[in-house]
Design an enzyme around this catalytic site. Structure first.
Site, PDB file in Angstrom:
ATOM      1  N   SER A  43       5.253   2.761  -0.697  1.00  0.00           N
ATOM      2  CA  SER A  43       6.664   2.464  -0.906  1.00  0.00           C
ATOM      3  C   SER A  43       7.447   3.751  -0.945  1.00  0.00           C
ATOM      4  CB  SER A  43       6.845   1.695  -2.225  1.00  0.00           C
ATOM      5  OG  SER A  43       8.208   1.414  -2.441  1.00  0.00           O
ATOM      6  N   GLY A  44       8.633   3.736  -0.370  1.00  0.00           N
ATOM      7  CA  GLY A  44       9.481   4.919  -0.373  1.00  0.00           C
ATOM      8  C   GLY A  44      10.936   4.536  -0.272  1.00  0.00           C
TER       9      GLY A  44
ATOM     10  N   ASP B 117       8.752   0.128   3.021  1.00  0.00           N
ATOM     11  CA  ASP B 117       7.644  -0.378   2.226  1.00  0.00           C
ATOM     12  C   ASP B 117       6.557  -0.810   3.196  1.00  0.00           C
ATOM     13  OD1 ASP B 117       8.701  -0.531  -0.670  1.00  0.00           O
ATOM     14  OD2 ASP B 117      10.284  -1.513   0.490  1.00  0.00           O
TER      15      ASP B 117
ATOM     16  N   ASP C  43       7.817  15.546  11.316  1.00  0.00           N
ATOM     17  CA  ASP C  43       7.275  15.379   9.962  1.00  0.00           C
ATOM     18  C   ASP C  43       5.756  15.358   9.991  1.00  0.00           C
ATOM     19  OD1 ASP C  43       7.340  15.181   7.219  1.00  0.00           O
ATOM     20  OD2 ASP C  43       7.662  13.012   7.186  1.00  0.00           O
TER      21      ASP C  43
ATOM     22  N   LYS D 151       5.071  -2.568   8.145  1.00  0.00           N
ATOM     23  CA  LYS D 151       5.973  -1.531   7.651  1.00  0.00           C
ATOM     24  C   LYS D 151       7.396  -2.063   7.717  1.00  0.00           C
ATOM     25  CE  LYS D 151       7.270   3.335   8.121  1.00  0.00           C
ATOM     26  NZ  LYS D 151       6.993   4.626   8.804  1.00  0.00           N
TER      27      LYS D 151
ATOM     28  N   VAL E  46       0.815  -1.219   0.000  1.00  0.00           N
ATOM     29  CA  VAL E  46       0.000   0.000   0.000  1.00  0.00           C
ATOM     30  C   VAL E  46       0.843   1.261   0.000  1.00  0.00           C
ATOM     31  CG1 VAL E  46      -1.947  -1.110   1.147  1.00  0.00           C
ATOM     32  CG2 VAL E  46      -0.169  -0.030   2.533  1.00  0.00           C
TER      33      VAL E  46
END
Length: 447
Positions: A6-7, A11, A118, A27, A4
């Site tokens: 991704s970076g 993931d 963040d 995660k 769902v």
């Protein structure tokens, strides 16, 4: 079951736990430092109703950490995106309830001296029944051992919530959080006492940093874009980046902080000017930007680069001077980058058209230069704005989108990392640019 998100550093998968068929989010974090931060912060905050629940975690053979989190299918960015399609936007009663839930989560973090670093709509996840929860603590920092807060803030212990205790052994000195948070919380600490404790905290942290600075990675007095030697401009000053991650930031739990954190549109000016001596107040600036976006359905400062981000802030708030923020000239990049004098800044009122004076005041208390003047989450939870008509609606009456919006470029977020929203190397939009070399690097002035 499916991926769902991704970076660069993680993931996220939707999964089913075989033992009880419970749907969870897995995660997988590829950066050890980021994983350690997230696990530690979530263990401390495990009983807070407005922070995503960590069920358990484990390590893969390839040394990637896997966090087993509660699965939340949508986020505040999607609420804002969907509201753009409807006449009237988000009803004010719903706006207030979303704000109260955000403040509840941030207050829990700050009472435990955890700075998220963040905060943005995409990192505010929402359950199917309307409960908003802070997520993505990969960039979070614990500014002091949790026991420091328990001893100095007279925090009242909360009851443990057994529902989020699976396979977790929280730190013995962790401050437990509340099962529930009322709309109004008792303000048991004066602002002066809060600021005094923050000064003590920074002094103690600085002492720790001095002890460890020889062994810790440290980005020194550099911001994300401004300071560097002539040989590293291409690598640092002109970096293509939207959201900086812990692996790049160079700080660790005991080391000096880095300014290269967070997502640009919600990054406080002290970070943009390269500060590595900041505190919880960077989250408060982000809160102001989030609240403004919730009210207008548009980002407050949608900078295309870090330089553009500062330019947009200055055009609204005016030039940063000692008059509005004493000792701002001590910021690492204050004398490196300068802007032409803004004779008539537009003001936040222009950014919040057709909003009430109370709403504008709420944003102003957060979006201000001097961090010491920003209202704390605890102060805002007690603000009269939330006790006036229209009252916050019950959580059960909130509109919750069925699925997460995957293509929201204006306010990206959620489970992913984001790394490609604009380049600091594109100065064409700023008119004449004067770059000159100095003894330690370079200086840039924008007209």
């Amino acid at each position: 079951m499916e991926r769902v998100g991704s970076g660069a550093y993680s993931d996220v998968y939707r999964a089913r736990r075989l033992s009880d068929n419970h749907i969870v989010a897995l995660k997988e974090v590829h950066d050890y430092q980021s994983a350690f931060r997230e696990i530690e912060a979530l263990q401390i905050l495990q009983n807070c109703p407005n922070v995503v629940a960590l069920h358990e975690y484990f390590w893969r053979e390839d040394e990637d950490a896997v966090l087993v989190l509660e699965f939340l299918r949508t986020d505040l960015a999607t609420v804002i995106h969907e509201a753009k399609k409807k006449e009237g936007g988000v009803p004010l009663g719903e706006v207030k309830r979303w704000m109260l839930q955000i403040l509840g989560g941030v207050d829990a973090c700050h009472r435990n001296m955890i700075v998220h670093r963040d905060l943005k709509p995409g990192n505010l996840l929402i359950s199917d029944d309307g409960v908003l929860k802070l997520a993505d603590f990969g960039q979070a920092r614990i500014l002091m051992e949790p026991g420091f807060v328990a001893d100095n803030v007279n925090e009242q212990p909360y009851e443990q919530n057994a529902g989020h205790q699976e396979n977790i052994s929280p730190p013995s000195d962790a401050v437990p959080e509340a099962d529930s948070l009322p709309d109004q919380v008792e303000e048991d600490v004066t602002r002066e006492e809060y600021l005094r404790q923050l000064v003590e905290l920074k002094a103690k942290r600085h002492s720790m940093d001095e002890t460890d600075k020889d062994t810790n990675i440290n980005d020194g007095d550099t911001s994300c874009f401004a300071t560097g030697t002539m040989s590293d401009i291409e690598d640092d000053h002109l970096r293509n980046s939207y959201s900086y991650e812990a692996g790049e930031g160079g700080d660790d739990r005991q080391g000096a902080l880095t300014s290269c954190v967070g997502t640009r549109w919600f990054r406080a000016p002290e970070l943009l000017y390269g500060s590595i001596d900041y505190g919880l107040e960077v989250d408060l600036w982000s809160l102001g930007c989030i609240f403004a976006e919730l009210l207008t359905l548009e980002p407050l400062f949608p900078g295309t680069s870090d330089i553009d981000q500062l330019s947009r802030i200055i055009s609204v708030l005016g030039n940063l001077t000692e008059e509005v923020w004493p000792r701002c000239s001590n910021l690492p990049d204050y004398n490196t980058i300068s802007f032409a004098k803004i004779e008539k800044p537009t003001g936040l009122e222009a950014c919040l058209p057709n909003r009430s004076l109370d709403e504008i005041s709420l944003v102003k208390r957060l979006v201000c230069y001097d961090p010491a003047n920003r209202a704390t989450a605890m102060e805002l939870l007690n603000d009269k704005y939330f006790a006036e008509e229209p009252l916050p609606v019950p959580v059960s009456q909130l509109y919750v989108p069925l699925t997460k919006n995957e293509d929201d470029e204006d306010s990206p977020g959620g489970w992913n990392d984001y790394n490609d929203m604009g380049s600091d190397s594109d100065f064409d939009d700023f008119g004449p640019v004067n770059v000159r070399t100095t003894g330690s690097g370079f200086s840039i002035q924008f007209s």
